[in-house]
Design an enzyme around this catalytic site. Sequence first.
Site, PDB file in Angstrom:
ATOM      1  N   GLU A  93       0.818  -1.209   0.000  1.00 41.37           N
ATOM      2  CA  GLU A  93       0.000   0.000   0.000  1.00 41.37           C
ATOM      3  C   GLU A  93       0.851   1.258   0.000  1.00 41.37           C
ATOM      4  OE1 GLU A  93      -4.134  -0.512   2.165  1.00 41.37           O
ATOM      5  OE2 GLU A  93      -2.551  -1.704   3.089  1.00 41.37           O
ATOM      6  N   CYS A 106       3.616   8.507   0.917  1.00 38.25           N
ATOM      7  CA  CYS A 106       3.933   7.626   2.032  1.00 38.25           C
ATOM      8  C   CYS A 106       4.045   6.203   1.484  1.00 38.25           C
ATOM      9  CB  CYS A 106       2.825   7.721   3.079  1.00 38.25           C
ATOM     10  SG  CYS A 106       3.053   6.572   4.441  1.00 38.25           S
ATOM     11  N   CYS A 113       3.558  -6.548   8.423  1.00 34.10           N
ATOM     12  CA  CYS A 113       4.552  -6.073   9.397  1.00 34.10           C
ATOM     13  C   CYS A 113       4.689  -7.094  10.519  1.00 34.10           C
ATOM     14  CB  CYS A 113       4.116  -4.728   9.976  1.00 34.10           C
ATOM     15  SG  CYS A 113       5.325  -4.000  11.118  1.00 34.10           S
ATOM     16  N   CYS A 117       2.374  -3.856  17.215  1.00 28.90           N
ATOM     17  CA  CYS A 117       1.854  -2.669  17.899  1.00 28.90           C
ATOM     18  C   CYS A 117       0.329  -2.802  17.969  1.00 28.90           C
ATOM     19  CB  CYS A 117       2.250  -1.409  17.145  1.00 28.90           C
ATOM     20  SG  CYS A 117       4.045  -1.276  16.937  1.00 28.90           S
ATOM     21  N   CYS A 120      -2.120  -0.478  15.790  1.00 27.15           N
ATOM     22  CA  CYS A 120      -1.916  -0.377  14.340  1.00 27.15           C
ATOM     23  C   CYS A 120      -2.534  -1.572  13.631  1.00 27.15           C
ATOM     24  CB  CYS A 120      -0.431  -0.302  14.031  1.00 27.15           C
ATOM     25  SG  CYS A 120      -0.090  -0.218  12.267  1.00 27.15           S
ATOM     26  N   GLY A 166       4.858  -1.851   7.470  1.00 25.04           N
ATOM     27  CA  GLY A 166       6.168  -2.467   7.693  1.00 25.04           C
ATOM     28  C   GLY A 166       7.085  -1.648   8.557  1.00 25.04           C
ATOM     29  N   GLU A 167       8.170  -2.286   8.977  1.00 28.49           N
ATOM     30  CA  GLU A 167       9.193  -1.609   9.764  1.00 28.49           C
ATOM     31  C   GLU A 167      10.413  -1.405   8.847  1.00 28.49           C
ATOM     32  OE1 GLU A 167       9.874   0.050  12.586  1.00 28.49           O
ATOM     33  OE2 GLU A 167      11.889   0.068  11.762  1.00 28.49           O
ATOM     34  N   SER A 198      10.443   6.486   9.428  1.00 32.67           N
ATOM     35  CA  SER A 198       9.971   6.308  10.794  1.00 32.67           C
ATOM     36  C   SER A 198      10.276   4.880  11.253  1.00 32.67           C
ATOM     37  CB  SER A 198       8.463   6.562  10.812  1.00 32.67           C
ATOM     38  OG  SER A 198       7.938   6.287  12.086  1.00 32.67           O
ATOM     39  N   SER A 221       9.038   6.273  16.705  1.00 34.82           N
ATOM     40  CA  SER A 221       7.691   6.134  17.265  1.00 34.82           C
ATOM     41  C   SER A 221       7.782   5.740  18.733  1.00 34.82           C
ATOM     42  CB  SER A 221       6.918   5.053  16.507  1.00 34.82           C
ATOM     43  OG  SER A 221       6.840   5.402  15.148  1.00 34.82           O
ATOM     44  N   LEU A 222       7.249   6.591  19.595  1.00 34.00           N
ATOM     45  CA  LEU A 222       7.361   6.301  21.033  1.00 34.00           C
ATOM     46  C   LEU A 222       6.083   5.692  21.608  1.00 34.00           C
ATOM     47  CD1 LEU A 222       9.342   9.232  22.667  1.00 34.00           C
ATOM     48  CD2 LEU A 222      10.057   6.855  22.359  1.00 34.00           C
ATOM     49  N   ASN A 301      -5.817   7.163  14.613  1.00 34.91           N
ATOM     50  CA  ASN A 301      -6.781   6.947  13.541  1.00 34.91           C
ATOM     51  C   ASN A 301      -7.556   5.687  13.853  1.00 34.91           C
ATOM     52  OD1 ASN A 301      -5.912   9.167  11.837  1.00 34.91           O
ATOM     53  ND2 ASN A 301      -4.007   8.003  11.682  1.00 34.91           N
ATOM     54  N   CYS A 344      -2.217   6.906   9.015  1.00 37.88           N
ATOM     55  CA  CYS A 344      -1.243   6.112   9.772  1.00 37.88           C
ATOM     56  C   CYS A 344      -1.950   4.990  10.517  1.00 37.88           C
ATOM     57  CB  CYS A 344      -0.568   6.955  10.835  1.00 37.88           C
ATOM     58  SG  CYS A 344       0.588   8.130  10.195  1.00 37.88           S
TER      59      CYS A 344
END
Length: 367
Positions: A93, A106, A113, A117, A120, A166-167, A198, A221-222, A301, A344
Site C-alpha cells: 500500500e 507515504c 509487518c 503494535c 496499528c 512495515g518496519e 519512521s 515512534s514512542l 486513527n 497512519c
Amino acid sequence: MKERVELTGLSQPEIVSFVEGLGEPAYRGRQIFAAIQHRRLRSFDEMTDLPKELRSRLNEAARASSLKIESRYISSDGTRRYLMKTNDGLPVETVFIPEEHRDTICFSSQSGCPLQCTFCLTAQLGLLRSLTPGEIVEQILIALNDAYGDGVKPPRGTNLVGMGAGEPFLNFDSLLKALRIMADQSGLYIVPNRVTISTAGIVPRILDLAKVSDRPHLAISLAAPTDVLRNELMPINKRWPLEELLKACRAFEQTLKPGERFTFEYVMLAGVNDSEEQARQLANLLNRHSLRAKVNLIPHNPAEPLPYRPSPDDTVTQFKNILESKGIHTYVRRPRGRDIFAACGQLAARQETLNACKELNTVGVGN
Ligand code: SAH
C-alpha cells in the site's frame, strides 16, 4: 524459467553493467535507467527509442515493473490510497497526500509487518515479506504517474515518508538502496533531505544510520513514556527498552547536521497514554536524555476492530502545552485520508467496505 532481473531496483551503473552483459554499449544502460526512473515508463515496449530487437531481449531477461495496481481510493481531502500486488500476489500500500506547498508520498517497506503494535491495523497482517528495492521505488513511480499523469514532472518536487506498512529498519539495506536510486539526478531526483523514515525503534539500525552520510531524516515512534506501557503497546520495547532506545537516539542526535530533522512520534490514545501525568513523564524522559528532538502528536486513527479511540482535541492541546512548558517543541499532526483507510496505522489491505469510493485502475487527475 530464469527469474527476470528487476530493473527498477538497480542503480544507473548497475543497469549499465547489466546491458553490457547483453553485449550492448553503456549509453543504452543510461537510456534505460532514465526511461524507468525519469520518464517513468513501466514496460520496455513503451521505450520506442530502443531497437525492437533489444526490447524483445530485455523482455526475456528483465522487467521494467512488477507491481500491479489492484484498487485506488480517493479521500474527500484529496489523499489517494493505492492497493497494489507484488508479482507473488502480496499486498503493498502507498498513499499520495496532496499538500499546500509540496505533495507527499507515504510508501511501505514491507508487505504486512512483524511488529505487533496494538494500535496499528497493519500488525494484523503479520509479516508477509520485506519488499525489494525495486518494489519500494516502484510505489513512488506509480503514485507520481497517477497523481500528475504518466511521466509528468511533479510541479513542486516530492516529499517521501517511510511510514506505510512495515518496519523500514527491518529492511534496512533494501531501503537505503531504494533511496539512493531515487536520489539519482538523472532519475526521480528525490534527495535524502526530502525523505523521512519512521522506526519503531530498532536500536542497532539507528546506530548504523548515524554513520550514513546520505541519510534521510529520522522519526522514532514512542507511543508511551514508560516501559510498562510501551511493552504493552509496542512489544518491540521488550527487545529494546526505552533506556536503550533513548541512548541510541542521543548518540544519533549528536551526529545531526544543520537542517537535519529528528523527531519523535506519539500516537494519542484516549485514556491510555494521554494523561497530564504521562505528558510530564514524557517530557522528563526526553529531558533526562538531553534530547532536543521535537515531538509530533498523532491523533489515533480509528481502525476497527482495534480497541482505541482518538484523544479529544482539548486533551491533545493540554498534552502539548505540558510538553511545551518543559521546553519540548511539539506539533499536532493533522490526520489525512481517514475515510479511505489511508491514514497512519490503517493500512491493512482493506478492500471490503470501500466500494463506494473505489475506482479500479482509472486514470488520475492531471491527465
Ligand atoms: N513501523 C514504523 C513505520 C510505520 S507506522 C514505525 O513504527 O514508526 C508510522 C506511524 O504511525 C508511527 O509513528 C505509528 O506509531 C503511527 N501509527 C500506527 N498506528 C496508528 C493509528 N492507528 N493511528 C495513528 N497513528 C498510528
